[in-house]
Design a protein around this motif. Structure first.
Motif, PDB file in Angstrom:
ATOM      1  N   VAL A   1      -1.018 -15.372  10.938  1.00 58.46           N
ATOM      2  CA  VAL A   1      -1.467 -16.362  10.147  1.00 58.46           C
ATOM      3  C   VAL A   1      -3.002 -16.458   9.802  1.00 58.46           C
ATOM      4  CG1 VAL A   1      -1.451 -18.954  10.153  1.00 58.46           C
ATOM      5  CG2 VAL A   1       0.290 -17.812  11.350  1.00 58.46           C
ATOM      6  N   GLY A   2      -3.931 -16.753  11.090  1.00 58.46           N
ATOM      7  CA  GLY A   2      -5.268 -16.651  10.861  1.00 58.46           C
ATOM      8  C   GLY A   2      -5.924 -17.104  12.171  1.00 58.46           C
ATOM      9  N   TYR A   3      -6.791 -18.320  12.179  1.00 62.35           N
ATOM     10  CA  TYR A   3      -7.418 -18.564  13.393  1.00 62.35           C
ATOM     11  C   TYR A   3      -7.404 -20.226  13.658  1.00 62.35           C
ATOM     12  CZ  TYR A   3      -9.783 -13.947  12.751  1.00 62.35           C
ATOM     13  OH  TYR A   3      -9.793 -12.732  12.814  1.00 62.35           O
ATOM     14  N   VAL A   4      -7.775 -20.609  14.682  1.00 57.04           N
ATOM     15  CA  VAL A   4      -8.009 -21.875  15.020  1.00 57.04           C
ATOM     16  C   VAL A   4      -9.234 -22.245  16.061  1.00 57.04           C
ATOM     17  CG1 VAL A   4      -6.223 -21.821  16.972  1.00 57.04           C
ATOM     18  CG2 VAL A   4      -6.628 -24.165  15.980  1.00 57.04           C
ATOM     19  N   PHE A   5     -10.016 -23.219  15.800  1.00 62.53           N
ATOM     20  CA  PHE A   5     -10.909 -23.521  16.457  1.00 62.53           C
ATOM     21  C   PHE A   5     -10.527 -24.458  17.497  1.00 62.53           C
ATOM     22  CE2 PHE A   5     -14.748 -25.862  17.799  1.00 62.53           C
ATOM     23  CZ  PHE A   5     -15.918 -24.776  17.650  1.00 62.53           C
TER      24      PHE A   5
ATOM     25  N   PHE B   1     -22.982 -18.943  10.056  1.00 60.84           N
ATOM     26  CA  PHE B   1     -22.823 -20.509  10.617  1.00 60.84           C
ATOM     27  C   PHE B   1     -22.138 -21.176   9.606  1.00 60.84           C
ATOM     28  CE2 PHE B   1     -24.999 -24.858  10.000  1.00 60.84           C
ATOM     29  CZ  PHE B   1     -25.021 -25.138  11.036  1.00 60.84           C
ATOM     30  N   ASP B   2     -21.957 -21.107   8.216  1.00 64.91           N
ATOM     31  CA  ASP B   2     -21.016 -22.138   7.456  1.00 64.91           C
ATOM     32  C   ASP B   2     -19.593 -21.691   7.872  1.00 64.91           C
ATOM     33  OD1 ASP B   2     -23.136 -22.613   6.372  1.00 64.91           O
ATOM     34  OD2 ASP B   2     -23.137 -21.141   4.313  1.00 64.91           O
ATOM     35  N   LEU B   3     -19.169 -20.553   8.320  1.00 63.83           N
ATOM     36  CA  LEU B   3     -17.721 -20.437   8.793  1.00 63.83           C
ATOM     37  C   LEU B   3     -17.511 -21.028   9.879  1.00 63.83           C
ATOM     38  CD1 LEU B   3     -17.313 -16.382   8.261  1.00 63.83           C
ATOM     39  CD2 LEU B   3     -16.313 -18.137   6.891  1.00 63.83           C
TER      40      LEU B   3
ATOM     41  N   ALA C   1     -17.170 -24.668   9.142  1.00 59.83           N
ATOM     42  CA  ALA C   1     -15.990 -24.991   8.406  1.00 59.83           C
ATOM     43  C   ALA C   1     -14.657 -24.876   9.337  1.00 59.83           C
ATOM     44  CB  ALA C   1     -15.611 -23.927   7.409  1.00 59.83           C
ATOM     45  N   MET C   2     -14.853 -24.163  10.383  1.00 56.80           N
ATOM     46  CA  MET C   2     -13.736 -24.224  11.392  1.00 56.80           C
ATOM     47  C   MET C   2     -13.823 -25.446  12.320  1.00 56.80           C
ATOM     48  SD  MET C   2     -12.976 -20.128  12.221  1.00 56.80           S
ATOM     49  CE  MET C   2     -14.537 -19.649  12.367  1.00 56.80           C
TER      50      MET C   2
ATOM     51  N   GLU D   1     -15.345 -28.229  11.838  1.00 59.70           N
ATOM     52  CA  GLU D   1     -14.749 -29.378  11.245  1.00 59.70           C
ATOM     53  C   GLU D   1     -13.428 -29.632  10.858  1.00 59.70           C
ATOM     54  OE1 GLU D   1     -19.030 -30.159   8.569  1.00 59.70           O
ATOM     55  OE2 GLU D   1     -16.891 -29.210   7.483  1.00 59.70           O
ATOM     56  N   ARG D   2     -12.699 -28.430  11.352  1.00 59.76           N
ATOM     57  CA  ARG D   2     -11.173 -28.557  11.197  1.00 59.76           C
ATOM     58  C   ARG D   2     -10.495 -28.213  12.776  1.00 59.76           C
ATOM     59  NH1 ARG D   2     -13.944 -27.376   6.905  1.00 59.76           N
ATOM     60  NH2 ARG D   2     -13.179 -27.756   4.965  1.00 59.76           N
ATOM     61  N   ALA D   3     -11.362 -28.437  13.603  1.00 60.72           N
ATOM     62  CA  ALA D   3     -10.872 -28.161  15.095  1.00 60.72           C
ATOM     63  C   ALA D   3      -9.311 -28.448  15.230  1.00 60.72           C
ATOM     64  CB  ALA D   3     -11.613 -28.873  16.090  1.00 60.72           C
ATOM     65  N   GLY D   4      -8.508 -27.582  15.631  1.00 65.59           N
ATOM     66  CA  GLY D   4      -7.150 -27.978  16.164  1.00 65.59           C
ATOM     67  C   GLY D   4      -6.230 -27.735  14.999  1.00 65.59           C
ATOM     68  N   ARG D   5      -6.778 -27.221  13.919  1.00 67.13           N
ATOM     69  CA  ARG D   5      -5.958 -26.788  12.906  1.00 67.13           C
ATOM     70  C   ARG D   5      -6.057 -25.506  12.683  1.00 67.13           C
ATOM     71  NH1 ARG D   5      -8.363 -29.712   7.417  1.00 67.13           N
ATOM     72  NH2 ARG D   5      -6.885 -27.994   6.605  1.00 67.13           N
TER      73      ARG D   5
END
Length: 239
Positions: free
Chosen positions: A230-234, A168-170, A173-174, A176-180
């Motif tokens: 790189v990683g992930y984006v929400f 849930f915390d993950l 976190a993603m 709240e930073r949607a699009g990044r």
């Protein structure tokens, strides 16, 4: 106020040592010697975290974790820190897939166990403390996906999604930073657990679990996208 912990461990000497050590740090530890007793104590003690051994006679730790996550109400969301013998990466992955929040290979240093317990409890405590500048409403809404930060619930088309406390915390976190685009390190830093995450690919297992819960097709995700290398984006725009 002392945090209540439940340790489900068949090694009596280890359990006694851990109970004494954590007791010196202000924790109230209840010990259960097997899986059946552990599930009974879970209902009685209402712990804030469960320390769960993987290898036990009778019901093993994986089955205990599975049963915990199937419990009704808030009991299913109690954080679980799994103890894995030999540090086998496959054991870790299976444990995380079943809903464990963290793991620690045996043998371990009591200080590391204490640090991991504190990190898990801190993540849980910090989940609702973002500032007004980044949080004007407890509800995050993306199409049919609703994330309620106060109630710590997630629904898709009004249907509840089952996530562990860490997952849930993950997700928050993603979201709240949607699009990044976020690296794995940035995601783990956002939930304040980076320094304790020894198995750096475990973040992928957790995100796989989140996708299973919130995506219509987890193999073709539309909400949490992988950015190769790189990683992930929400995704901001969702159905």
């Amino acid at each position: 106020m002392n945090a209540r912990l439940l340790m489900i461990e068949d090694d009596a000497r280890l359990a006694q040592m851990v109970t004494a050590y954590l007791g010196q740090s202000g924790f109230e530890v209840t010990h259960a010697a097997d899986g059946e007793a552990g599930l009974e104590q879970l209902a009685l003690v209402q712990p804030e975290l469960v320390i769960l051994d993987l290898m036990m006679p009778g019901i093993d730790g994986l089955e205990v974790c599975r049963r915990i996550r199937a419990l009704p109400n808030g009991q299913a969301r109690v954080p679980v820190l799994m103890l894995t013998a030999k540090g086998d990466p496959m054991d870790r992955i299976i444990g995380l897939e079943l809903g464990a929040d963290d793991y620690l290979p045996k043998p371990f240093e009591p200080r590391e166990l204490l640090a991991r317990i504190r990190a898990v409890l801190r993540r849980r405590s910090d989940a609702g403390t973002t500032t007004a500048a980044t949080r004007t409403t407890p509800l995050l809404r993306f199409g049919s996906l609703d994330i309620d930060r106060d109630a710590r619930t997630v629904t898709v088309a009004e249907q509840p999604c089952e996530l562990t406390s860490y997952q849930f915390d993950l997700l928050v976190a993603m979201a709240e930073r949607a699009g990044r685009v976020l690296t794995r390190d940035q995601i783990m830093e956002a939930v304040r657990g980076r320094e304790l995450e020894a198995f750096d690919r475990s973040i992928d297992v957790h995100i796989g679990r989140i996708r299973n819960a919130i995506e219509a097709d987890s193999k073709n995700p539309k909400r949490i996208l992988t950015v190769r290398g790189v990683g992930y984006v929400f995704a901001k725009q969702q159905e």
